[in-house]
Design a protein around this motif. Sequence first.
Motif, short mmCIF file in Angstrom:
data_model
loop_
_atom_site.label_atom_id
_atom_site.label_comp_id
_atom_site.label_asym_id
_atom_site.label_seq_id
_atom_site.Cartn_x
_atom_site.Cartn_y
_atom_site.Cartn_z
N LYS A 87 0.85 -1.19 0.00
CA LYS A 87 0.00 0.00 0.00
C LYS A 87 0.89 1.25 0.00
CE LYS A 87 -3.58 1.84 3.05
NZ LYS A 87 -4.32 1.53 4.29
N TYR A 88 0.58 2.21 -0.87
CA TYR A 88 1.36 3.43 -1.00
C TYR A 88 0.45 4.65 -1.10
CZ TYR A 88 5.50 0.66 -2.12
OH TYR A 88 6.57 -0.21 -2.05
N ALA A 89 0.93 5.77 -0.58
CA ALA A 89 0.31 7.07 -0.84
C ALA A 89 1.00 7.61 -2.09
CB ALA A 89 0.49 8.01 0.34
N ARG A 90 0.25 7.80 -3.15
CA ARG A 90 0.84 8.22 -4.44
C ARG A 90 0.54 9.70 -4.69
NH1 ARG A 90 -0.95 5.65 -10.11
NH2 ARG A 90 -2.65 7.14 -9.87
N PHE A 91 1.63 10.48 -4.75
CA PHE A 91 1.55 11.90 -5.06
C PHE A 91 1.99 12.10 -6.51
CE2 PHE A 91 2.13 11.60 -0.55
CZ PHE A 91 1.30 12.57 -0.04
N THR A 92 1.48 13.13 -7.13
CA THR A 92 1.83 13.42 -8.52
C THR A 92 2.67 14.69 -8.58
OG1 THR A 92 -0.24 12.43 -9.27
CG2 THR A 92 0.89 13.91 -10.81
N HIS A 93 3.83 14.57 -9.23
CA HIS A 93 4.68 15.73 -9.49
C HIS A 93 4.67 15.95 -11.00
CE1 HIS A 93 7.99 18.55 -9.44
NE2 HIS A 93 8.54 17.85 -10.42
N LYS A 94 4.25 17.13 -11.41
CA LYS A 94 4.24 17.49 -12.83
C LYS A 94 5.35 18.48 -13.10
CE LYS A 94 -0.67 16.69 -13.36
NZ LYS A 94 -1.98 17.26 -13.61
N GLY A 95 6.06 18.28 -14.19
CA GLY A 95 7.10 19.20 -14.58
C GLY A 95 8.49 18.67 -14.33
N ILE A 145 5.30 9.98 -6.89
CA ILE A 145 6.09 9.78 -5.68
C ILE A 145 5.25 8.85 -4.79
CG2 ILE A 145 7.07 10.86 -3.63
CD1 ILE A 145 7.32 13.45 -5.35
N LEU A 146 5.78 7.68 -4.50
CA LEU A 146 5.06 6.66 -3.76
C LEU A 146 5.66 6.47 -2.36
CD1 LEU A 146 5.14 4.63 -6.94
CD2 LEU A 146 2.97 4.98 -5.79
N LEU A 147 4.90 6.87 -1.33
CA LEU A 147 5.33 6.70 0.06
C LEU A 147 4.71 5.43 0.61
CD1 LEU A 147 5.92 9.74 -0.40
CD2 LEU A 147 5.38 10.07 1.99
N PRO A 148 5.55 4.51 1.11
CA PRO A 148 5.03 3.23 1.59
C PRO A 148 4.22 3.37 2.88
CG PRO A 148 7.36 3.41 2.08
CD PRO A 148 6.99 4.63 1.28
N LEU A 149 3.10 2.68 2.95
CA LEU A 149 2.22 2.71 4.12
C LEU A 149 2.15 1.33 4.76
CD1 LEU A 149 -0.74 4.69 2.52
CD2 LEU A 149 1.09 5.61 3.96
N LYS A 150 1.83 1.31 6.04
CA LYS A 150 1.62 0.02 6.75
C LYS A 150 0.20 -0.44 6.55
CE LYS A 150 5.16 0.16 10.23
NZ LYS A 150 5.47 0.06 11.63
#
Length: 150
Positions: A87-95, A145-150
């Motif tokens: 499970k990951y929190a996925r953020f989007t970086h554009k540019g 950008i994928l931050l790993p979650l528990k």
Amino acid sequence: MLEPEIVYLKPLQVYYQSVKTYYNNEEIEVLWGKFMENEFPHSGIEYFGVIADEPLIKTEINCRYDACASVQSASKILPSKTIFGGKYARFTHKGSYETIDDTYTKIYSRWIFNSGLEFSHTPIIEKYERHAEHEDDQEEQLTYILLPLK
């Protein structure tokens, strides 16, 4: 305000080259330049950056950064490893990658403290969904950008 999408990834075997850096964009770009000298197919391939140590927390320590491809090079046998699923929190970086530090700062200075989520100790993953072939296309880049979650 950044709001991530919660996603689930399957484990994935990747082929990689590494550098120890202070999450210095220039050093990472040099690594990618060398990495892309390998012969990879033009389609059906995914590219990732795996960050073993959090760059904004460990500012005085070299972080380990791996440039990764989902397919083995045809010109050189690269070492392989598995990107952990989960499970990951996925953020989007554009540019441009030149501004990716700003996105990390927003995540770590605002969102992370109010999220109520518990984070895993596994590496942060950058998935290069759309990358630029030429300098003038950098604003069209799309990085997850994928931050790993528990």
